[in-house]
Design an enzyme around this catalytic site. Structure first.
Site, PDB file in Angstrom:
ATOM      1  CB  SER A 148      -1.173  -0.312   1.323  1.00  0.00           C
ATOM      2  OG  SER A 148      -1.932   0.736   1.438  1.00  0.00           O
TER       3      SER A 148
ATOM      4  N   PRO B 168     -15.243  11.674   5.434  1.00  0.00           N
ATOM      5  CG  PRO B 168     -14.938  12.532   7.251  1.00  0.00           C
ATOM      6  CD  PRO B 168     -14.853  12.798   6.289  1.00  0.00           C
TER       7      PRO B 168
ATOM      8  CD1 TRP C 197     -12.038   6.057   6.026  1.00  0.00           C
ATOM      9  CD2 TRP C 197     -10.344   5.406   7.213  1.00  0.00           C
ATOM     10  NE1 TRP C 197     -12.483   5.400   6.901  1.00  0.00           N
ATOM     11  CE2 TRP C 197     -11.816   5.248   8.068  1.00  0.00           C
ATOM     12  CE3 TRP C 197      -9.380   4.861   8.398  1.00  0.00           C
ATOM     13  CZ2 TRP C 197     -12.464   5.073   9.330  1.00  0.00           C
ATOM     14  CZ3 TRP C 197      -9.524   3.959   9.591  1.00  0.00           C
ATOM     15  CH2 TRP C 197     -10.833   4.021   9.773  1.00  0.00           C
TER      16      TRP C 197
ATOM     17  CB  THR D  86      -2.423   4.974   2.913  1.00  0.00           C
ATOM     18  OG1 THR D  86      -3.442   4.281   3.149  1.00  0.00           O
ATOM     19  CG2 THR D  86      -1.185   4.543   2.754  1.00  0.00           C
TER      20      THR D  86
ATOM     21  CB  CYS E 161      -4.865   7.968  -9.333  1.00  0.00           C
ATOM     22  SG  CYS E 161      -4.780   9.333 -10.896  1.00  0.00           S
ATOM     23  CG  LEU E 162      -9.225   5.765  -7.106  1.00  0.00           C
ATOM     24  CD1 LEU E 162     -10.863   6.270  -6.085  1.00  0.00           C
ATOM     25  CD2 LEU E 162      -8.275   5.513  -5.637  1.00  0.00           C
ATOM     26  CG  ASN E 163      -8.386   1.075 -13.664  1.00  0.00           C
ATOM     27  OD1 ASN E 163      -9.271   0.607 -13.105  1.00  0.00           O
ATOM     28  ND2 ASN E 163      -8.013   1.202 -14.570  1.00  0.00           N
TER      29      ASN E 163
ATOM     30  CD  GLU F  76      -6.846   2.239  -3.273  1.00  0.00           C
ATOM     31  OE1 GLU F  76      -8.046   3.420  -3.468  1.00  0.00           O
ATOM     32  OE2 GLU F  76      -6.060   2.794  -2.711  1.00  0.00           O
TER      33      GLU F  76
ATOM     34  CB  THR G 281     -16.390  -1.821  -1.378  1.00  0.00           C
ATOM     35  OG1 THR G 281     -18.296  -1.311  -1.989  1.00  0.00           O
ATOM     36  CG2 THR G 281     -16.464  -1.384  -0.133  1.00  0.00           C
TER      37      THR G 281
END
Length: 396
Positions: free
Chosen positions: A103, A146, A174, A176, A250-252, A375, A377
């Protein structure tokens, strides 16, 4: 007439010989990261997990930088320019040690660096990417809030124009690396739509607070961010990032790393269970000799090797420029589910020993609870696949 040679028996640790198709370069990346992980990380990771932190994230970043792992799939600016498969193999070997370590690399390279590389100005790239690639600067990616997790379009963080500047207000959760980062890529709602900003973390009004009491992904720094009148120049805005599609792209990239990482966690749990059941004796026999144990091991072999095949196939598609984001959703959904099954079975095969940090299985199982959530659920990825096959969106 000559007798056909008999195929070699399957390798218990690579049953379908998935790695046999790797090129010399790919195998070298695998071996380098695996050896580094086993030598430098694995002896310490249980202690880090128990302590609930990474004791020296900057030192770790520099180590990753020397190996060329940070933004390794990006071109230029000190990045390795490696293939998707090479990047995936690095993620696999890091997560075989611990999800928190993969991560760390994923957030730095696939999220923060990719956002700047893909959507940033020449000045932003020159300022941040070489230092981030070397591990001399740490980045984070601030999208989740949140009240906006699976639905990032409902974010409340706002950036408003004030003369030639922007003023940023809101909160993220959350995140990182948030409290150890030198720079945050922050996504906010503006009058023109969602936009991204490159925010040095020493900017007045920026606050990062470490999230404690986690039961998962403990060998990782997770933070809450707040922005109270954070004033930024126009030069801080990512000029090519327009709309929610930018952060989602970017998440992909990060999800692709998870596809491989989950395969690594599954493999580590299977290898631990195989070794443990071969050495542990009950009723005068190795535990591996019992039918119920062998059935569990067989199911684990199937999951581990199918996950490895899925990751490699998606990597080949990605290197060919033919990997759709919904196919990455398939990989994330399938491989994380497989890894959770393998980790749970491995924990049971270790008996009472499986709940201790002397063995890796419960640590991986707990980590995978987070991997299943971030990334996207499993429900979100299932709906992504559902939309792909039906042509109907169930999101709204």
């Amino acid at each position: 007439m000559s007798t056909p040679s008999r195929p070699a028996a399957p390798d218990p640790l690579d049953f379908l010989a998935v790695d046999a198709s790797l090129s010399a370069e790919e195998a070298a990346v695998r071996d380098t990261v695996r050896e580094f992980g086993r030598r430098e990380l694995l002896p310490h990771v249980a202690e880090w997990f128990e302590a609930g932190t990474l004791p020296d994230p900057r030192g770790l970043a520099r180590q990753f930088g020397r190996l060329g792992l940070l933004g390794m799939h990006l071109q230029g600016y000190g990045c390795a320019g490696a293939s998707a498969v090479c990047y995936g193999l690095a993620c696999r070997e890091l997560e075989a040690v611990d999800s928190g370590l993969r991560s760390f690399v994923s957030v730095q390279g696939s999220l923060a660096m990719t956002a700047i590389h893909r959507y940033g100005s020449a000045e932003q790239k020159e300022e941040w990417l070489p230092r981030m690639a070397a591990g001399e600067a740490i980045g984070c990616f601030a999208l989740t809030e949140p009240d906006a997790g699976s639905d990032p379009g409902s974010m409340r963080t706002r950036a408003r124009r004030d003369g030639t500047d922007w003023v940023l207000d809101g909160a993220k959760l959350w995140i990182t690396n948030g409290s150890v980062a030198d720079v945050a890529v922050v996504w906010a709602r503006t009058d023109e739509g969602v936009r991204g900003f490159v925010v040095p973390t020493d900017t007045p009004g920026f606050t990062a607070t470490v999230i404690h009491r986690k039961l998962s992904l403990r060998a990782s720094v997770t933070s809450a961010l707040s922005f109270d009148g954070v004033r930024l120049p126009e030069a801080a805005r990512l000029p090519l990032a327009e709309g929610l599609g930018a952060p989602l792209s970017c998440l992909n990239e990060a999800r692709f790393g998870i596809v491989w990482g989950a395969a690594g966690a599954a493999r580590a749990c299977y290898e631990a269970a195989l070794a443990y059941t071969a050495s542990r004796e009950q009723f005068g026999r190795p535990v591996a000799a019992f039918q119920l144990t062998q059935r569990k091991l067989a199911d684990m072999v199937v999951d581990v090797n199918q996950a490895a095949l899925t990751a490699l196939h998606l990597g080949r598609l990605k290197d060919a420029g033919a990997c759709h984001h919904q196919q990455v959703s398939f990989g994330k959904l399938a491989n994380v589910a497989a890894a959770r099954r393998v980790a749970a079975a491995a924990r049971s095969l270790h008996g009472a020993n499986g709940i201790t940090l002397d063995y890796p299985v419960l640590r991986h199982l707990l980590n995978l609870e987070t991997v299943a959530t971030y990334e996207g659920t499993e429900e979100i990825h299932a709906l992504s696949i559902g939309r792909a096959v039906t042509g109907i969106s169930a999101f709204r």
